[in-house]
Design an enzyme around this catalytic site. Structure first.
Site, mmCIF file in Angstrom:
data_model
loop_
_atom_site.group_PDB
_atom_site.id
_atom_site.type_symbol
_atom_site.label_atom_id
_atom_site.label_comp_id
_atom_site.label_asym_id
_atom_site.label_seq_id
_atom_site.Cartn_x
_atom_site.Cartn_y
_atom_site.Cartn_z
ATOM 1 N N HIS A 248 36.879 89.751 5.613
ATOM 2 C CA HIS A 248 37.271 88.523 6.766
ATOM 3 C C HIS A 248 36.101 88.727 7.596
ATOM 4 O O HIS A 248 35.770 87.741 8.014
ATOM 5 C CB HIS A 248 38.686 87.642 6.895
ATOM 6 C CG HIS A 248 39.288 88.342 5.253
ATOM 7 N ND1 HIS A 248 38.839 87.409 4.096
ATOM 8 C CD2 HIS A 248 40.253 89.342 5.187
ATOM 9 C CE1 HIS A 248 39.930 87.685 3.236
ATOM 10 N NE2 HIS A 248 40.675 88.525 3.808
HETATM 11 O O1 RIB Z 1 43.161 85.471 6.404
HETATM 12 C C1 RIB Z 1 42.255 86.303 7.163
HETATM 13 C C2 RIB Z 1 42.504 86.450 8.203
HETATM 14 O O2 RIB Z 1 43.977 86.927 8.838
HETATM 15 C C3 RIB Z 1 41.936 87.321 9.320
HETATM 16 O O3 RIB Z 1 41.431 87.295 10.175
HETATM 17 C C4 RIB Z 1 42.772 88.439 9.279
HETATM 18 O O4 RIB Z 1 42.997 89.750 10.518
HETATM 19 C C5 RIB Z 1 43.947 88.005 9.350
HETATM 20 O O5 RIB Z 1 44.404 87.360 10.598
#
Ligand code: RIB
Ligand code: CA
Length: 317
Positions: A248
């Site tokens: 992500h």
């Molecule tokens: O949904 C994924 C996000 O949520 C990423 O940034 C993870 O690190 C959490 O913060």
């Protein structure tokens, strides 16, 4: 070549750590500061993780790190998620402790200071809930004129949410902050689950990196191996795929520096701030004649996923 001044605003968990390492190692970036926010772990622990990773990458004492907001704009405290990111936010991995301390100023103040110092140049990459940016906007309403671009890992487009059926964790954790950010800054890019869930990092990528990386980067690969074990086990339980996880936050940092890996569309966009089932949903107005009040927001709609993962690892070669 001029490097892009980057401020990382993170809830430094496992995938935030990958974004941080990429920013520290990419020749395209000059990481000028890190601000932390509660989310994957507490804002204080996120700052400790950031400082230790900065030391691991040989930059101890050279990048300011400030502890940011611990509660949302509505004053709610986010519970950390040890089942995903481990008790310390980085999958239980133990790093040599940095002697560098967090700045005396808080996250929003550091953000405002660096935005003015790098006026018109600073790119903020936000990989946690958007409370620091929102508080900075409240303290400094003309902040948007200093910030070149905000790249957010957040939201989802035509793909399921991860925290709720329609909402992604970073946005639903503080929808009021997200809506303020989306309606205030001129250039916002959303890197959502629709692209991050395609960009899967595997243990094979990590082992290949261990074979090919520069010797001085081997401790970084050892850290990734340790931190990712816990994170990938969570993915195996929740997604049914062994030895892999979504990149992500790493992808948000990559697209901030290498936009050529993605394709993009722009729509006027708001965030659902109601208390109903759709709280935290990203709402782009895709009608032929949009009538939603708000600003155009850019969405990453596709990504060269495998090439993106390889590029993230290649900075260690
Ligand atoms: O949904 C994924 C996000 O949520 C990423 O940034 C993870 O690190 C959490 O913060
Ligand atoms: Ca994050």
């Amino acid at each position: 070549m001029n490097r892009i001044p980057i401020l990382l605003d993170a809830d430094t968990g496992v995938d935030d750590a990958i974004a941080l390492i990429y920013a520290l190692k990419s020749p395209l970036a000059e990481l000028v500061g890190v601000t932390t926010v509660s989310g994957n772990t507490s804002a204080e622990q996120a700052a400790r993780n950031s400082l230790d990773i900065i030391k691991l990458c040989g930059m101890e004492g050279r990048i300011p790190v400030a502890v940011g907001e611990k509660v949302t704009l509505r004053g709610e405290a986010e519970a950390p998620v040890p089942e995903i990111h481990g008790e310390n936010g980085i999958g239980g991995a133990v790093l040599p402790a940095s002697v560098q301390k967090p700045e005396a100023e808080d996250g929003p103040d550091l953000l405002i200071r660096l935005a003015k110092e790098y006026a018109g140049e600073l790119v903020v990459v936000a990989t946690g809930q958007l409370t620091n940016l929102a508080v900075a906007l409240r303290r400094c309403p003309d902040l948007p004129k200093y910030v070149k671009k905000v790249v957010v890992m957040g939201g989802t487009l035509d793909a399921p949410g991860n925290r709720t059926p329609v909402a992604e964790a970073n946005i639903v954790s503080d929808p009021e902050a997200a809506d303020l950010v989306l309606t205030s800054f001129e250039d916002v890019l959303l890197v959502g689950l629709n692209v991050t869930m395609k960009t899967m990092l595997t243990m094979d990528h990590v082992e290949k990196t261990a074979r090919l990386c520069r010797p001085e980067n081997l401790p970084i690969v050892d850290f990734l191996r340790a931190a990712l074990r816990h994170y990938m086990d969570f993915y195996a339980r929740s997604n049914g795929v062994a030895d892999s996880c979504a990149m992500h936050d790493g992808l948000a940092m990559l697209l901030a520096l290498r936009p050529d890996f993605g394709t993009y569309r722009r729509w006027i966009t708001r965030v659902d701030c109601s208390d109903g089932l759709c709280r935290g949903q990203i709402v782009p107005d895709r009608r032929r004649r949009p009538r939603l009040e708000g600003r155009f927001v850019e969405f990453a709609v596709d990504v060269e996923a495998e090439a993106a993962v390889n590029e993230m690892m290649r900075v260690l070669f």
